[in-house]
Design a protein around this motif. Structure first.
Motif, mmCIF file in Angstrom:
data_model
loop_
_atom_site.group_PDB
_atom_site.id
_atom_site.type_symbol
_atom_site.label_atom_id
_atom_site.label_comp_id
_atom_site.label_asym_id
_atom_site.label_seq_id
_atom_site.Cartn_x
_atom_site.Cartn_y
_atom_site.Cartn_z
ATOM 1 N N SER A 127 0.837 -1.206 0.000
ATOM 2 C CA SER A 127 0.000 0.000 0.000
ATOM 3 C C SER A 127 0.866 1.249 0.000
ATOM 4 C CB SER A 127 -0.915 0.008 1.229
ATOM 5 O OG SER A 127 -1.868 -1.039 1.156
ATOM 6 N N TYR A 128 1.944 1.216 0.768
ATOM 7 C CA TYR A 128 2.862 2.362 0.764
ATOM 8 C C TYR A 128 3.560 2.502 -0.581
ATOM 9 C CZ TYR A 128 2.485 3.848 5.620
ATOM 10 O OH TYR A 128 2.025 4.368 6.809
ATOM 11 N N ARG A 129 4.002 1.387 -1.157
ATOM 12 C CA ARG A 129 4.663 1.458 -2.461
ATOM 13 C C ARG A 129 3.720 2.013 -3.511
ATOM 14 N NH1 ARG A 129 6.741 -3.560 -0.983
ATOM 15 N NH2 ARG A 129 5.282 -4.645 -2.354
ATOM 16 N N ASP A 130 2.449 1.609 -3.463
ATOM 17 C CA ASP A 130 1.472 2.121 -4.428
ATOM 18 C C ASP A 130 1.324 3.634 -4.302
ATOM 19 O OD1 ASP A 130 1.058 -0.423 -5.334
ATOM 20 O OD2 ASP A 130 -0.824 -0.738 -4.243
ATOM 21 N N GLY A 131 1.596 4.161 -3.100
ATOM 22 C CA GLY A 131 1.533 5.612 -2.883
ATOM 23 C C GLY A 131 2.863 6.297 -3.111
ATOM 24 N N GLY A 132 3.841 5.547 -3.613
ATOM 25 C CA GLY A 132 5.135 6.137 -3.941
ATOM 26 C C GLY A 132 6.144 6.117 -2.817
ATOM 27 N N VAL A 133 5.886 5.337 -1.766
ATOM 28 C CA VAL A 133 6.797 5.288 -0.614
ATOM 29 C C VAL A 133 7.340 3.871 -0.462
ATOM 30 C CG1 VAL A 133 7.033 5.575 1.875
ATOM 31 C CG2 VAL A 133 5.546 7.120 0.579
ATOM 32 N N ASP A 134 8.660 3.723 -0.574
ATOM 33 C CA ASP A 134 9.295 2.425 -0.350
ATOM 34 C C ASP A 134 9.757 2.377 1.095
ATOM 35 O OD1 ASP A 134 10.632 0.057 -0.357
ATOM 36 O OD2 ASP A 134 12.060 0.588 -1.946
ATOM 37 N N THR A 135 9.093 1.565 1.913
ATOM 38 C CA THR A 135 9.416 1.516 3.339
ATOM 39 C C THR A 135 10.583 0.594 3.646
ATOM 40 O OG1 THR A 135 7.792 -0.242 3.694
ATOM 41 C CG2 THR A 135 7.043 2.034 3.993
ATOM 42 N N GLY A 136 11.058 -0.169 2.666
ATOM 43 C CA GLY A 136 12.160 -1.087 2.913
ATOM 44 C C GLY A 136 11.707 -2.283 3.733
ATOM 45 N N ASN A 137 12.428 -2.579 4.812
ATOM 46 C CA ASN A 137 12.094 -3.741 5.628
ATOM 47 C C ASN A 137 10.972 -3.423 6.617
ATOM 48 O OD1 ASN A 137 13.278 -2.264 7.687
ATOM 49 N ND2 ASN A 137 15.223 -3.374 7.600
ATOM 50 N N VAL A 138 10.666 -4.389 7.471
ATOM 51 C CA VAL A 138 9.540 -4.209 8.391
ATOM 52 C C VAL A 138 9.788 -3.068 9.375
ATOM 53 C CG1 VAL A 138 10.346 -5.871 10.120
ATOM 54 C CG2 VAL A 138 7.895 -5.452 9.860
ATOM 55 N N HIS A 139 11.061 -2.818 9.720
ATOM 56 C CA HIS A 139 11.359 -1.714 10.631
ATOM 57 C C HIS A 139 11.035 -0.371 9.983
ATOM 58 C CE1 HIS A 139 13.199 -4.537 13.367
ATOM 59 N NE2 HIS A 139 13.981 -4.988 12.401
ATOM 60 N N GLY A 140 11.331 -0.270 8.684
ATOM 61 C CA GLY A 140 10.969 0.943 7.952
ATOM 62 C C GLY A 140 9.467 1.102 7.842
ATOM 63 N N LEU A 141 8.769 -0.026 7.668
ATOM 64 C CA LEU A 141 7.310 -0.002 7.585
ATOM 65 C C LEU A 141 6.710 0.483 8.906
ATOM 66 C CD1 LEU A 141 4.643 -0.709 6.165
ATOM 67 C CD2 LEU A 141 4.975 -3.087 6.921
ATOM 68 N N ILE A 142 7.239 -0.016 10.011
ATOM 69 C CA ILE A 142 6.755 0.402 11.330
ATOM 70 C C ILE A 142 7.026 1.887 11.551
ATOM 71 C CG2 ILE A 142 7.188 0.170 13.814
ATOM 72 C CD1 ILE A 142 7.672 -2.844 13.252
ATOM 73 N N SER A 143 8.215 2.340 11.185
ATOM 74 C CA SER A 143 8.562 3.749 11.373
ATOM 75 C C SER A 143 7.632 4.665 10.579
ATOM 76 C CB SER A 143 10.016 3.999 10.940
ATOM 77 O OG SER A 143 10.912 3.306 11.785
ATOM 78 N N ARG A 144 7.336 4.281 9.346
ATOM 79 C CA ARG A 144 6.459 5.108 8.524
ATOM 80 C C ARG A 144 5.033 5.099 9.058
ATOM 81 N NH1 ARG A 144 6.713 8.544 3.945
ATOM 82 N NH2 ARG A 144 4.575 9.368 3.893
ATOM 83 N N ALA A 145 4.551 3.936 9.464
ATOM 84 C CA ALA A 145 3.196 3.862 10.016
ATOM 85 C C ALA A 145 3.089 4.671 11.297
ATOM 86 C CB ALA A 145 2.839 2.395 10.285
ATOM 87 N N ARG A 146 4.138 4.684 12.105
ATOM 88 C CA ARG A 146 4.126 5.483 13.326
ATOM 89 C C ARG A 146 4.155 6.981 12.985
ATOM 90 N NH1 ARG A 146 7.931 2.993 16.121
ATOM 91 N NH2 ARG A 146 6.464 1.835 17.417
ATOM 92 N N ALA A 147 4.951 7.360 12.001
ATOM 93 C CA ALA A 147 5.051 8.769 11.606
ATOM 94 C C ALA A 147 3.706 9.289 11.083
ATOM 95 C CB ALA A 147 6.132 8.946 10.545
ATOM 96 N N ASP A 148 2.952 8.423 10.414
ATOM 97 C CA ASP A 148 1.645 8.820 9.890
ATOM 98 C C ASP A 148 0.582 8.876 10.979
ATOM 99 O OD1 ASP A 148 2.515 9.129 7.300
ATOM 100 O OD2 ASP A 148 1.824 7.164 6.620
ATOM 101 N N GLY A 149 0.872 8.225 12.128
ATOM 102 C CA GLY A 149 -0.101 8.216 13.223
ATOM 103 C C GLY A 149 -0.931 6.963 13.311
ATOM 104 N N HIS A 150 -0.593 5.956 12.504
ATOM 105 C CA HIS A 150 -1.325 4.687 12.594
ATOM 106 C C HIS A 150 -1.006 3.964 13.897
ATOM 107 C CE1 HIS A 150 -3.076 4.652 8.610
ATOM 108 N NE2 HIS A 150 -1.910 4.873 8.050
ATOM 109 N N LEU A 151 0.236 4.126 14.396
ATOM 110 C CA LEU A 151 0.685 3.426 15.586
ATOM 111 C C LEU A 151 0.938 4.409 16.717
ATOM 112 C CD1 LEU A 151 3.333 0.994 14.032
ATOM 113 C CD2 LEU A 151 0.858 0.681 14.254
ATOM 114 N N ASP A 152 0.826 3.903 17.937
ATOM 115 C CA ASP A 152 1.127 4.714 19.112
ATOM 116 C C ASP A 152 2.611 5.048 19.121
ATOM 117 O OD1 ASP A 152 -1.496 4.389 19.880
ATOM 118 O OD2 ASP A 152 -1.056 2.639 21.135
ATOM 119 N N GLU A 153 2.912 6.237 19.625
ATOM 120 C CA GLU A 153 4.324 6.630 19.715
ATOM 121 C C GLU A 153 4.950 6.068 20.980
ATOM 122 O OE1 GLU A 153 5.069 10.643 17.330
ATOM 123 O OE2 GLU A 153 4.009 10.953 19.222
#
Length: 215
Positions: free
Chosen positions: A189-215
């Motif tokens: 979903s992130y790649r489709d929006g033009g964002v390559d999150t890399g590995n799962v740690h990058g995915l978590i960081s991006r989801a947290r930055a967007d506010g999907h996850l608790d800080e």
């Protein structure tokens, strides 16, 4: 508007609220900050003691140990209060959750007091208030945050705590393969929006930055 607009505010920084009260008194003679509190419960208690009630409540979105902002908004609305988000929050997901819960608009703490005052007038008049271009983008620009499913967020939150996939799967009652599939879909979903999150740690960081996850 011939009557004084009575404003309440919820923020865990009294100095901020004292500054807002002083600035409103100088820049907006048609309104007064008459009740300030550090929590929803405290504000509701003070509002109950106000003979004339409150017209609008400024709500900080990031108060430690406060319920999720959408819960706070819903409680205030249930008590007949108009809610204007007043925050330094720039993550789009929690902002949109608060608006979906019924908040009448968004002002940023960096906005000029004249802009904040006009937003207060707008929400009291029944309009949706966006104090600036950034505030408007947070509310309306779908490209600012990739949409993730509830299950994807649930899995990302669990993985972010350090749990291995097999334990995440056990706790959620699904297979480890399903856990990996959901993570792959979130990354896609992130790649489709033009964002390559890399590995799962990058995915978590991006989801947290967007506010999907608790800080």
């Amino acid at each position: 508007m011939g009557t004084m607009i009575r404003v309440g505010a919820i923020d865990d920084h009294p100095v901020v609220l004292a500054g807002v009260a002083a600035a409103l008194a100088q820049a907006a003679p048609d309104m007064s900050l008459v009740a300030i509190a550090g929590s929803v419960d405290e504000l509701l208690e003070k509002a109950a003691g106000q003979e004339a009630g409150l017209d609008v409540v400024l709500l900080d979105m990031r108060i430690p140990e406060q319920a999720p902002v959408e819960v706070a908004v819903a409680r205030l609305i249930e008590n007949g209060l108009v809610v204007l988000l007043f925050t330094a929050e720039e993550r789009p997901v929690p902002v949109r959750r608060a608006i979906a819960a019924g908040a009448a608009g968004l002002v940023l703490k960096v906005d000029p007091i004249e802009t904040i005052a006009q937003a207060i007038r707008d929400v009291v008049a029944g309009e949706l208030a966006c104090s600036s271009q950034l505030a408007a983008m947070l509310l309306t620009d779908e490209t600012l945050a990739t949409r993730l499913s509830t299950r994807q967020i649930e899995i990302l939150q669990a993985v972010s705590t350090g749990l291995p996939y097999r334990l995440v799967a056990r706790d959620l009652g699904i297979s480890e393969v399903t856990v990996r599939e959901h993570l792959a879909r979130a990354a896609r979903s992130y790649r489709d929006g033009g964002v390559d999150t890399g590995n799962v740690h990058g995915l978590i960081s991006r989801a947290r930055a967007d506010g999907h996850l608790d800080e």
